[in-house]
Enzyme design. Structure first.
Site, PDB file in Angstrom:
ATOM      1  N   HIS A   1       0.831  -1.217   0.000  1.00 46.71           N
ATOM      2  CA  HIS A   1       0.000   0.000   0.000  1.00 46.71           C
ATOM      3  C   HIS A   1       0.861   1.260   0.000  1.00 46.71           C
ATOM      4  CE1 HIS A   1      -2.735  -2.821   2.594  1.00 46.71           C
ATOM      5  NE2 HIS A   1      -2.604  -3.258   1.348  1.00 46.71           N
ATOM      6  N   HIS A   2       1.938   1.234  -0.761  1.00 45.38           N
ATOM      7  CA  HIS A   2       2.887   2.348  -0.800  1.00 45.38           C
ATOM      8  C   HIS A   2       3.037   2.890  -2.222  1.00 45.38           C
ATOM      9  CE1 HIS A   2       4.979   0.497   2.995  1.00 45.38           C
ATOM     10  NE2 HIS A   2       3.827   1.075   3.278  1.00 45.38           N
ATOM     11  N   GLN A   3       1.925   3.120  -2.900  1.00 46.33           N
ATOM     12  CA  GLN A   3       1.974   3.583  -4.288  1.00 46.33           C
ATOM     13  C   GLN A   3       2.510   5.023  -4.367  1.00 46.33           C
ATOM     14  OE1 GLN A   3      -0.930   2.548  -2.793  1.00 46.33           O
ATOM     15  NE2 GLN A   3      -1.365   0.572  -3.703  1.00 46.33           N
TER      16      GLN A   3
END
Length: 508
Positions: free
Chosen positions: A445-447
């Site tokens: 979840h680190h876009q």
């Protein structure tokens, strides 16, 4: 100048997430009026504030719950991307881990054409945000809006993870934000007195009574309003009607890696050919908008426990390891994370009682795109991170799986381990693990990256975060990052907000 309707403030901040909350606070502190426009709702769901409530927020009404297009290097699976649809953005949904990344991440940004973003320049900004439980030091700040705490009563299985990694020769790290990052230890977290401290709660909630602040929630921005090549406001939908909001100084897009790029594209700012294909009138041909999309990848090394696990007292994500596939690297490229719950691997069994070691990579080479599905702002964009398209990413993730299985097999887990569920005992060879990774790969979840800063032809913003070809418009969030930092992205996004506020105030 055309006639305007609606409210007008000095600054308009689109998005109340990690960066937008910081910018709003710093501009208010400097005496400016600010209108924050947020698509999500108020953060009044108690699950937001409970540090152990985040799994219940996934795919809830507070989550955009986006899906990628089918990923051709991952068995044509569509990957689930949770993103916060609430005040605080994803800082109200995340695991509250406070990690800045390695100094080489930021020095690389500066070297690639972004002066002022090197480690020595951004460290003071990280420290300025902090109210660290340890007090002020060379590495931490005291008295800032953002509380940062330590895990003081770790879960016994989180402690077993640290013990197991130490038994394999990994170095113990007391503080991943200190002098050394590579090694194993317990996380620092954005928690205070048993409550999540999101960016919104830390920076804006304490000043909600400021008469210079207007907050509009449930407002889905459709486009940036332009006059003579200058951004003057935004058009947004709320309560079944279309509204306009204006700013006399600047418009700041802080909608995140997805929202900011989508807003630019809907405003006609982006690759001309793509915009014409979906029926959006071209305002500025800016080919880099939506390019450079990338993310940290992980899988789940799941274990069935021999007995029920006791409840934890922190954020369910208490310990982790930073490691490297090559000791000659200046920093880590692997980030195995421990969870004292089952974080399921897609298409694998889910045991009733268990724990997860999550093999992850933090310096991915694969890059993808964000594109509009249509000119309708209500339609989710097409997200194609192109995961595992670079062989390094696949091999590094397999390296991480092998490392996690070594840790999971150590004596420290003997009292808890019943059986490995994923990838399972049938996965013996490296080819087996490659197949497992393609079958089960997901996201940290680190876009980042869709509005990349720089000075080349594919840069979207300059190092001052000004959108190329548009006056009065900046982007400030994880989308401007040229490459993802080697760690969790919440602290770096808050730093971007601090940096942006300095740049904005210097120009005011």
């Amino acid at each position: 100048m055309s006639q305007r309707t609606g409210f007008e403030h000095d600054y308009l901040v689109v998005g109340a997430g990690s960066a937008g909350s910081v910018i709003a606070r710093r501009l208010l502190d400097a005496g400016h009026s600010v209108h924050v426009v947020e698509a999500g709702s108020a953060d009044d769901d108690e699950r937001v504030h409970n540090p152990q409530g985040w799994p219940l927020l996934l795919q809830s009404p507070l989550d955009w719950a986006l899906m990628t297009v089918p990923q051709r290097h991952a068995n044509n699976r569509s990957l689930y991307w949770p993103r916060g649809k609430v005040l605080g953005g994803s800082s109200s949904l995340n695991g509250m881990i406070y990690v800045r990344g390695h100094r080489s991440d930021y020095d690389a940004w500066a070297y690639a054409g972004c002066p002022g973003w090197d480690w020595d320049s951004v460290l003071p900004l990280f420290k300025r945000s902090e109210d660290h439980v340890d007090g002020e030091s060379a590495w931490h700040g005291k008295g800032g809006p953002l509380p940062v705490s330590r895990i003081t009563e770790p879960h016994p299985t989180a402690a077993a993870f640290v013990e197991a990694a130490l038994a394999l020769g990994h170095e113990h790290i007391e503080d991943f934000n200190g002098e050394r990052m590579t090694g194993v230890g317990f996380n620092h977290a954005t928690i205070r007195d048993g409550r999540r401290m999101s960016a919104w709660q830390s920076f804006v909630a304490p000043v909600l009574g400021n008469p210079a602040l207007t907050v509009t929630t449930g407002a889905h921005v459709h486009r940036v309003l332009m006059e003579g090549g200058r951004a003057v406001g935004v058009e947004y939908a709320a309560d079944g009607a279309v509204h306009r909001a204006y700013a006399s100084a600047e418009v700041v897009l802080s909608g995140g890696v997805i929202g900011s790029a989508q807003t630019l594209l809907l405003s006609g700012i982006g690759p001309a050919q793509h915009l014409r294909e979906v029926g959006v009138e071209v305002t500025v041909d800016l080919p880099g908008v939506g390019e450079n999309l990338h993310d940290h990848l992980l899988v789940s090394n799941v274990y069935e426990a021999s007995r029920p696990l006791p409840p934890g007292k922190a954020n369910l994500l208490e310990s982790q390891l930073f490691a490297s596939t090559d000791a000659r690297r200046p920093g880590p490229d692997l980030q195995p994370l421990f969870l004292h719950l089952v974080y399921p691997a897609e298409s694998y069994p889910v045991p009733e009682h268990g724990y997860t070691i999550a093999p992850g990579i933090v310096r991915p080479l694969s890059r993808g795109t964000l594109r509009l599905a249509s000119a309708d702002p209500r339609k989710a964009p097409l997200l194609d991170p192109n995961v595992l398209s670079e062989r390094y990413d696949l091999e590094a993730l397999v390296d991480a799986v092998e490392l996690c299985r070594e840790i999971g097999g150590q004596a420290a887990f003997d009292a808890w381990r019943k059986a490995e569920v994923a990838p399972g005992p049938e996965a013996r060879t490296r080819d087996d693990l490659r197949a497992y990774v393609r079958r089960a790969v997901g996201t940290y979840h680190h876009q980042v990256g869709t509005c990349r800063m720089g000075q080349d032809s594919l840069a979207v913003v300059d190092p001052e975060l000004r959108v190329h070809g548009v006056e009065g418009l900046r982007v400030a969030d994880a989308s401007i990052m040229p490459s993802v930092p080697s760690g969790n992205t919440n602290a770096p996004s808050i730093m971007v907000g601090e940096k942006a506020s300095d740049l904005i105030l210097a120009a005011s």
